[in-house]
Design a protein around this motif. Structure first.
Motif, PDB file in Angstrom:
ATOM      1  N   UNK A  65       0.833  -1.204   0.000  1.00 24.07           N
ATOM      2  CA  UNK A  65       0.000   0.000   0.000  1.00 24.07           C
ATOM      3  C   UNK A  65       0.869   1.255   0.000  1.00 24.07           C
ATOM      4  N   UNK A  66       1.912   1.272   0.812  1.00 26.57           N
ATOM      5  CA  UNK A  66       2.803   2.435   0.854  1.00 26.57           C
ATOM      6  C   UNK A  66       3.513   2.599  -0.486  1.00 26.57           C
ATOM      7  N   UNK A  67       3.909   1.498  -1.107  1.00 26.57           N
ATOM      8  CA  UNK A  67       4.527   1.583  -2.438  1.00 26.57           C
ATOM      9  C   UNK A  67       3.559   2.199  -3.441  1.00 26.57           C
ATOM     10  N   UNK A  68       2.278   1.831  -3.360  1.00 25.95           N
ATOM     11  CA  UNK A  68       1.289   2.418  -4.256  1.00 25.95           C
ATOM     12  C   UNK A  68       1.168   3.921  -4.022  1.00 25.95           C
ATOM     13  N   UNK A  69       1.118   4.331  -2.760  1.00 25.55           N
ATOM     14  CA  UNK A  69       1.054   5.767  -2.463  1.00 25.55           C
ATOM     15  C   UNK A  69       2.266   6.489  -3.046  1.00 25.55           C
ATOM     16  N   UNK A  70       3.441   5.901  -2.910  1.00 25.53           N
ATOM     17  CA  UNK A  70       4.644   6.506  -3.479  1.00 25.53           C
ATOM     18  C   UNK A  70       4.529   6.627  -4.996  1.00 25.53           C
ATOM     19  N   UNK A  75       1.739  11.802  -0.487  1.00 23.99           N
ATOM     20  CA  UNK A  75       2.530  11.808   0.744  1.00 23.99           C
ATOM     21  C   UNK A  75       1.688  11.508   1.973  1.00 23.99           C
ATOM     22  N   UNK A  76       0.428  11.945   1.946  1.00 30.32           N
ATOM     23  CA  UNK A  76      -0.423  11.833   3.132  1.00 30.32           C
ATOM     24  C   UNK A  76      -1.863  11.658   2.654  1.00 30.32           C
ATOM     25  N   UNK A  77      -2.603  10.734   3.265  1.00 32.67           N
ATOM     26  CA  UNK A  77      -3.952  10.441   2.805  1.00 32.67           C
ATOM     27  C   UNK A  77      -4.844  10.012   3.949  1.00 32.67           C
ATOM     28  N   UNK A  78      -6.136  10.265   3.796  1.00 30.62           N
ATOM     29  CA  UNK A  78      -7.120   9.608   4.645  1.00 30.62           C
ATOM     30  C   UNK A  78      -7.282   8.175   4.140  1.00 30.62           C
ATOM     31  N   UNK A  79      -7.607   7.274   5.036  1.00 31.17           N
ATOM     32  CA  UNK A  79      -7.793   5.868   4.671  1.00 31.17           C
ATOM     33  C   UNK A  79      -9.150   5.403   5.181  1.00 31.17           C
ATOM     34  N   UNK A  80      -9.926   4.810   4.280  1.00 30.50           N
ATOM     35  CA  UNK A  80     -11.189   4.156   4.629  1.00 30.50           C
ATOM     36  C   UNK A  80     -10.988   2.675   4.353  1.00 30.50           C
ATOM     37  N   UNK A  81     -11.219   1.836   5.347  1.00 29.26           N
ATOM     38  CA  UNK A  81     -10.896   0.417   5.188  1.00 29.26           C
ATOM     39  C   UNK A  81     -11.957  -0.454   5.850  1.00 29.26           C
ATOM     40  N   UNK A  82     -12.199  -1.611   5.259  1.00 26.79           N
ATOM     41  CA  UNK A  82     -13.217  -2.532   5.755  1.00 26.79           C
ATOM     42  C   UNK A  82     -12.585  -3.862   6.136  1.00 26.79           C
ATOM     43  N   UNK A  83     -12.966  -4.398   7.283  1.00 28.65           N
ATOM     44  CA  UNK A  83     -12.649  -5.755   7.713  1.00 28.65           C
ATOM     45  C   UNK A  83     -11.149  -6.045   7.605  1.00 28.65           C
ATOM     46  N   UNK A  85      -9.130  -5.333   5.287  1.00 27.66           N
ATOM     47  CA  UNK A  85      -8.445  -4.125   4.843  1.00 27.66           C
ATOM     48  C   UNK A  85      -8.146  -3.192   5.995  1.00 27.66           C
ATOM     49  N   UNK A  86      -8.983  -3.247   7.035  1.00 30.69           N
ATOM     50  CA  UNK A  86      -8.732  -2.435   8.214  1.00 30.69           C
ATOM     51  C   UNK A  86      -7.489  -2.857   8.964  1.00 30.69           C
ATOM     52  N   UNK A  87      -7.227  -4.153   8.985  1.00 30.98           N
ATOM     53  CA  UNK A  87      -5.996  -4.636   9.619  1.00 30.98           C
ATOM     54  C   UNK A  87      -4.779  -4.069   8.891  1.00 30.98           C
ATOM     55  N   UNK A  88      -4.842  -4.020   7.568  1.00 36.24           N
ATOM     56  CA  UNK A  88      -3.757  -3.435   6.778  1.00 36.24           C
ATOM     57  C   UNK A  88      -3.637  -1.946   7.071  1.00 36.24           C
ATOM     58  N   UNK A  89      -4.768  -1.258   7.126  1.00 38.80           N
ATOM     59  CA  UNK A  89      -4.757   0.180   7.386  1.00 38.80           C
ATOM     60  C   UNK A  89      -4.150   0.496   8.747  1.00 38.80           C
ATOM     61  N   UNK A 104     -10.815   5.730   8.864  1.00 38.55           N
ATOM     62  CA  UNK A 104     -12.190   5.257   9.047  1.00 38.55           C
ATOM     63  C   UNK A 104     -12.207   3.750   8.847  1.00 38.55           C
ATOM     64  N   UNK A 105     -12.552   3.016   9.895  1.00 38.83           N
ATOM     65  CA  UNK A 105     -12.480   1.560   9.888  1.00 38.83           C
ATOM     66  C   UNK A 105     -13.880   0.976  10.031  1.00 38.83           C
ATOM     67  N   UNK A 106     -14.291   0.198   9.040  1.00 39.28           N
ATOM     68  CA  UNK A 106     -15.630  -0.387   9.014  1.00 39.28           C
ATOM     69  C   UNK A 106     -15.549  -1.860   9.384  1.00 39.28           C
ATOM     70  N   UNK A 107     -16.103  -2.220  10.554  1.00 36.65           N
ATOM     71  CA  UNK A 107     -16.130  -3.625  10.980  1.00 36.65           C
ATOM     72  C   UNK A 107     -14.737  -4.241  10.823  1.00 36.65           C
ATOM     73  N   UNK A 108     -13.764  -3.567  11.374  1.00 36.19           N
ATOM     74  CA  UNK A 108     -12.374  -3.907  11.087  1.00 36.19           C
ATOM     75  C   UNK A 108     -11.894  -5.157  11.804  1.00 36.19           C
TER      76      UNK A 108
END
Length: 250
Positions: A65-70, A75-83, A85-89, A104-108
């Motif tokens: 994920x960090x490689x994708x952002x690069x 440089x800086x982002x809000x993250x919305x993640x589910x289940x 994906x929340x563990x990764x976030x 923002x973590x949905x049922x993480x």
């Protein structure tokens, strides 16, 4: 490798990380709402999901994920993640706190959580079906577990297609486990919104309660109508919650 992804809109970035029951298509109902609200919205497929190939060697979803952002120059982002994906976030926000402006973590899910009886029974049943080669039954088990009976047939079919696609791809690839990095959640500096569903398995409500205690700036919402995938079942309601949170914390 660069994860399969797409982006839309302009403005402050928001990264969407999918549940491991789904792929980036789960965010179809959120994409137009977020772009219309003035956000540059990026969504990606983790390895072995959607259009991202299965891993061939040890890998880290968070590092991907960090490689994708690069790659995208974010440089800086809000993250919305589910289940899942929340563990990764959570790992990204703990290891690179300066990269995450809001979470923002949905049922993480959460690394280190010990599954309760219902979640453990689900996992054992899924493993049994997949070991027997019954991808269809394993897919239906996931659809029935993670959606409420109120979900429309179109919603059920969308989750069915995403889950089946992941099973087929992952079963055809090598059995490679992700790298488990040690993370200190107290290092997270981003304000967090924790959304749980009263009709979800109890594990995910427990995780939300635990994170509300651990994270330095967190608030929790439990939705009485929601199961595990509220952003798919009632997208308009979730979109309003997400945009309100992102607006306040941007």
């Amino acid at each position: 490798m660069t994860l399969a992804h797409d982006a839309a809109g302009s403005g402050p970035p928001v990264l969407l990380l999918h549940s491991t029951v789904c792929d980036r298509r789960m965010w179809d109902p959120q994409l137009p709402a977020l772009t219309d609200a003035g956000y540059r919205t990026v969504r990606c497929d983790l390895r072995g999901y959607g259009d991202s190939p299965v891993p061939q060697a040890s890998y880290s979803d968070a590092e991907d994920v960090v490689e994708l952002l690069d790659t995208l120059g974010i440089e800086r982002t809000a993250v919305v993640a589910a289940s899942g994906g929340g563990r990764v976030a959570l790992e990204v926000a703990a290891r690179w706190p300066s990269r995450v402006s809001a979470l923002a973590l949905l049922c993480t899910a959460m690394a280190g959580h010990e599954p309760g009886p219902a979640l453990r029974a689900f996992g054992e049943r899924e493993d049994t079906l997949l070991e027997a080669g019954d991808v269809g039954a394993a897919t239906e088990l996931n659809v029935d577990t993670w959606l409420t009976p109120d979900a429309t047939e179109a919603t059920r079919e969308a989750v069915r297609a995403m889950q089946r696609n992941a099973f087929v791809a992952q079963l055809a690839g090598p059995d490679v486990a992700p790298i488990q990095a040690e993370t200190d959640l107290s290092a997270i500096t981003a304000p967090a919104l924790l959304v749980s569903g009263a009709r979800d398995l109890v594990d995910f409500r427990q995780v939300a309660a635990r994170l509300a205690e651990l994270l330095p700036d967190a608030r929790r919402i439990e939705l009485p109508w929601a199961g595990h995938l509220p952003s798919i079942e009632r997208p308009e309601e979730l979109n309003a919650i997400l945009i309100d949170f992102l607006t306040i914390d941007s």
